[in-house]
Design a protein around this motif. Structure first.
Motif: not given
Length: 125
Positions: A49-76
């Motif tokens: 999975a990937t997350i873009y720092t500005k805007g938070g757009r995410t992409n997932y591999a098909d094998s994990v889509k719907g099961r995994f969630t990527i997120s970020q805390d830019n402040a931390e």
């Protein structure tokens, strides 16, 4: 010096959940994207999975889509991967990765400059 430190791996039964964390430090400039990759013994390192720092757009591999969630805390300066409905085939060493450059696709391992040491995830049937 940039440092990425993963945590949260472990052993779980199929159907269970784990939450991986990645603590980042030492950046002299903002990241462009961050990602999770995994590598099982004897296999290549695969993008998860990937997350873009500005805007938070995410992409997932098909094998994990719907099961995994990527997120970020830019402040931390932290990256997370919530993994639900885990399967035995999810067993692998999981790596956090980051890059500050905007060149190249954010799902290619070779485009990431900074890597953590990995955290092991084992899913039993």
């Amino acid at each position: 010096q940039v440092q990425l430190v993963e945590s949260g791996g472990g052993s779980v039964q199929a159907g269970g959940s784990l939450r991986l964390s990645c603590a980042a430090s030492g950046y002299s400039r903002s990241t462009y994207c961050m990602g999770w990759f995994r590598q099982a013994p004897g296999k290549e390192r695969d993008w998860v999975a990937t997350i873009y720092t500005k805007g938070g757009r995410t992409n997932y591999a098909d094998s994990v889509k719907g099961r995994f969630t990527i997120s970020q805390d830019n402040a931390e300066n932290s990256l997370y991967l919530q993994m639900n409905s885990l399967k035995p085939e999810d067993t692998a060493m999981y790596y956090c990765a980051a890059r500050t450059s905007s060149f190249g696709a954010c799902y290619l391992a070779g485009s990431f400059r900074y890597w953590g040491q990995g955290t092991q995830v084992t899913v039993s049937s």
